[in-house]
Write a protein that holds these residues in place. Structure first.
Motif, mmCIF file in Angstrom:
data_model
loop_
_atom_site.group_PDB
_atom_site.id
_atom_site.type_symbol
_atom_site.label_atom_id
_atom_site.label_comp_id
_atom_site.label_asym_id
_atom_site.label_seq_id
_atom_site.Cartn_x
_atom_site.Cartn_y
_atom_site.Cartn_z
ATOM 1 N N LEU A 13 31.548 32.334 35.764
ATOM 2 C CA LEU A 13 31.786 33.528 36.562
ATOM 3 C C LEU A 13 31.472 33.313 38.034
ATOM 4 O O LEU A 13 32.155 33.831 38.900
ATOM 5 N N ILE A 14 30.459 32.526 38.335
ATOM 6 C CA ILE A 14 30.018 32.379 39.723
ATOM 7 C C ILE A 14 30.156 30.927 40.166
ATOM 8 O O ILE A 14 29.317 30.097 39.839
ATOM 9 N N PRO A 15 31.203 30.598 40.901
ATOM 10 C CA PRO A 15 31.316 29.234 41.408
ATOM 11 C C PRO A 15 30.155 28.923 42.358
ATOM 12 O O PRO A 15 29.627 29.813 43.017
ATOM 13 N N ALA A 16 29.756 27.681 42.439
ATOM 14 C CA ALA A 16 28.620 27.282 43.279
ATOM 15 C C ALA A 16 28.822 27.689 44.730
ATOM 16 O O ALA A 16 27.892 28.162 45.385
ATOM 17 N N ALA A 17 30.020 27.518 45.267
ATOM 18 C CA ALA A 17 30.273 27.878 46.664
ATOM 19 C C ALA A 17 30.075 29.376 46.877
ATOM 20 O O ALA A 17 29.528 29.806 47.878
ATOM 21 N N ALA A 18 30.515 30.181 45.923
ATOM 22 C CA ALA A 18 30.373 31.635 46.056
ATOM 23 C C ALA A 18 28.902 32.025 45.986
ATOM 24 O O ALA A 18 28.465 32.916 46.698
ATOM 25 N N MET A 19 28.119 31.353 45.161
ATOM 26 C CA MET A 19 26.696 31.653 45.066
ATOM 27 C C MET A 19 25.993 31.286 46.372
ATOM 28 O O MET A 19 25.166 32.034 46.859
ATOM 29 N N ALA A 20 26.364 30.159 46.942
ATOM 30 C CA ALA A 20 25.720 29.712 48.169
ATOM 31 C C ALA A 20 26.011 30.647 49.332
ATOM 32 O O ALA A 20 25.202 30.809 50.224
ATOM 33 N N GLN A 21 27.163 31.289 49.310
ATOM 34 C CA GLN A 21 27.542 32.194 50.382
ATOM 35 C C GLN A 21 27.016 33.601 50.150
ATOM 36 O O GLN A 21 27.272 34.493 50.940
ATOM 37 N N GLY A 22 26.326 33.820 49.058
ATOM 38 C CA GLY A 22 25.790 35.141 48.768
ATOM 39 C C GLY A 22 26.868 36.122 48.356
ATOM 40 O O GLY A 22 26.732 37.324 48.523
ATOM 41 N N ALA A 23 27.973 35.627 47.821
ATOM 42 C CA ALA A 23 29.075 36.486 47.416
ATOM 43 C C ALA A 23 28.689 37.290 46.180
ATOM 44 O O ALA A 23 27.698 36.997 45.514
ATOM 45 N N ASP A 24 29.481 38.285 45.897
ATOM 46 C CA ASP A 24 29.319 39.129 44.724
ATOM 47 C C ASP A 24 29.208 38.236 43.479
ATOM 48 O O ASP A 24 29.790 37.159 43.426
ATOM 49 N N ALA A 25 28.456 38.658 42.483
ATOM 50 C CA ALA A 25 28.252 37.872 41.273
ATOM 51 C C ALA A 25 29.550 37.588 40.543
ATOM 52 O O ALA A 25 29.648 36.628 39.814
ATOM 53 N N GLY A 26 30.546 38.380 40.723
ATOM 54 C CA GLY A 26 31.811 38.191 40.038
ATOM 55 C C GLY A 26 32.255 39.467 39.380
ATOM 56 O O GLY A 26 31.518 40.448 39.320
ATOM 57 N N CYS A 27 33.457 39.427 38.924
ATOM 58 C CA CYS A 27 34.050 40.607 38.309
ATOM 59 C C CYS A 27 34.688 40.208 36.990
ATOM 60 O O CYS A 27 35.001 39.042 36.771
ATOM 61 N N PHE A 28 34.897 41.182 36.152
ATOM 62 C CA PHE A 28 35.605 40.907 34.908
ATOM 63 C C PHE A 28 36.551 42.045 34.588
ATOM 64 O O PHE A 28 36.370 43.179 35.037
ATOM 65 N N GLY A 164 27.978 40.815 36.504
ATOM 66 C CA GLY A 164 29.423 40.960 36.662
ATOM 67 C C GLY A 164 29.804 42.422 36.794
ATOM 68 O O GLY A 164 29.155 43.303 36.234
ATOM 69 N N ARG A 165 30.845 42.655 37.547
ATOM 70 C CA ARG A 165 31.318 44.025 37.795
ATOM 71 C C ARG A 165 32.608 44.238 37.008
ATOM 72 O O ARG A 165 33.549 43.454 37.126
ATOM 73 N N ASP A 166 32.659 45.293 36.212
ATOM 74 C CA ASP A 166 33.851 45.632 35.431
ATOM 75 C C ASP A 166 34.855 46.313 36.366
ATOM 76 O O ASP A 166 34.621 47.428 36.832
ATOM 77 N N ILE A 167 35.971 45.652 36.607
ATOM 78 C CA ILE A 167 36.993 46.194 37.511
ATOM 79 C C ILE A 167 38.259 46.565 36.741
ATOM 80 O O ILE A 167 39.319 46.749 37.339
ATOM 81 N N THR A 168 38.160 46.699 35.433
ATOM 82 C CA THR A 168 39.321 46.931 34.588
ATOM 83 C C THR A 168 40.117 48.160 35.021
ATOM 84 O O THR A 168 41.327 48.055 35.276
#
Length: 180
Positions: A13-28, A164-168
Motif C-alpha cells: 500500500l505504501i511505496p517507500a518513496a511515498a513514505m519518505a515524502q510523508g504522503a498519505d498512507a494510501g487508499c483502497f 488506508g483510506r476507503d475511497i470506494t
C-alpha cells in the motif's frame, strides 16, 4: 511489530518513496462494491461480469450436474461397503467403473470450464477491469493517495488498520460523473 499479512498489505500500500515524502498512507477501493450494478457500483464492470456469467452458465451447470452424479455414486459405494447384506445387491465393479467415468468427465468438464472462463474473462471483463484500474489510479493521484489498492473483503480490516483510506464511494461517484 506488524504481523505477516498486515505488513505485506502495508508494504504494497505504501511505496517507500511515498513514505519518505510523508504522503498519505494510501487508499483502497472495495472490489465487492465496485462490481455491483450502478449506482452503487460501476455499471460497465457489473455488466461485463454478468455477461461472463451468462456465457459460462450452461457449462457450469453441466459441471455441477457431474459433481452431483459423482457424489450420488460415491454415496452408493459407501452404502454398499457398509451394507450387512440385507439390502439389494450392488454390482461393485460397474459402480466403480461408473465412478471412474464420471470422475474423468468431471475433470474434463472442469478443465474445459477453466479454459472457457480464462478466454471469456480476457474478452469480456479484462478490458473493463483494466480501464477501471487505470481510472482508479488517476483518481487516487487526484486525491493525493500514495497508492490505490483494489481490496477484497478479507483485506479491508488490515488496510484500514494500516491507515488506508476507503475511497470506494467517492471513486464510484467520480467514475459515473466522468465517463472516459
Amino acid at each position: 511489530m506488524l504481523k505477516g499479512s498486515l505488513a505485506a498489505a502495508l508494504c504494497a500500500l505504501i511505496p517507500a518513496a511515498a513514505m519518505a515524502q510523508g504522503a498519505d498512507a494510501g487508499c483502497f477501493i472495495q472490489v465487492q462494491k465496485i462490481v455491483a450494478p450502478a449506482p452503487a457500483g460501476i455499471g460497465e464492470l457489473a455488466s461485463a461480469i454478468h455477461l461472463l456469467d451468462e456465457a459460462l452458465r450452461p457449462q457450469a451447470d453441466g459441471v455441477n450436474a457431474l459433481r452431483r452424479e459423482l457424489a450420488a455414486l460415491q454415496q452408493k459405494q459407501q452404502a454398499a461397503a457398509s451394507d450387512d447384506g440385507s439390502g439389494a445387491p450392488v454390482n461393485l465393479v460397474k459402480l466403480e467403473a461408473d465412478i471412474r467415468r464420471v470422475s474423468a468427465d468431471l475433470d474434463s468438464g472442469q478443465a474445459a470450464l477453466k479454459a472457457a472462463y480464462a478466454a471469456q474473462f480476457k474478452d469480456l471483463v479484462a478490458p473493463v477491469q483494466m480501464r477501471v484500474g487505470q481510472r482508479a489510479q488517476a483518481f487516487g493521484i487526484q486525491h493525493k493517495c500514495a497508492a490505490v489498492k483494489m481490496a477484497r473483503t478479507p483485506d479491508i480490516p488490515a488496510l484500514a488498520a494500516a491507515g488506508g483510506r476507503d475511497i470506494t464511494a467517492d471513486f464510484v461517484a467520480w467514475y459515473a460523473a466522468n465517463p472516459r
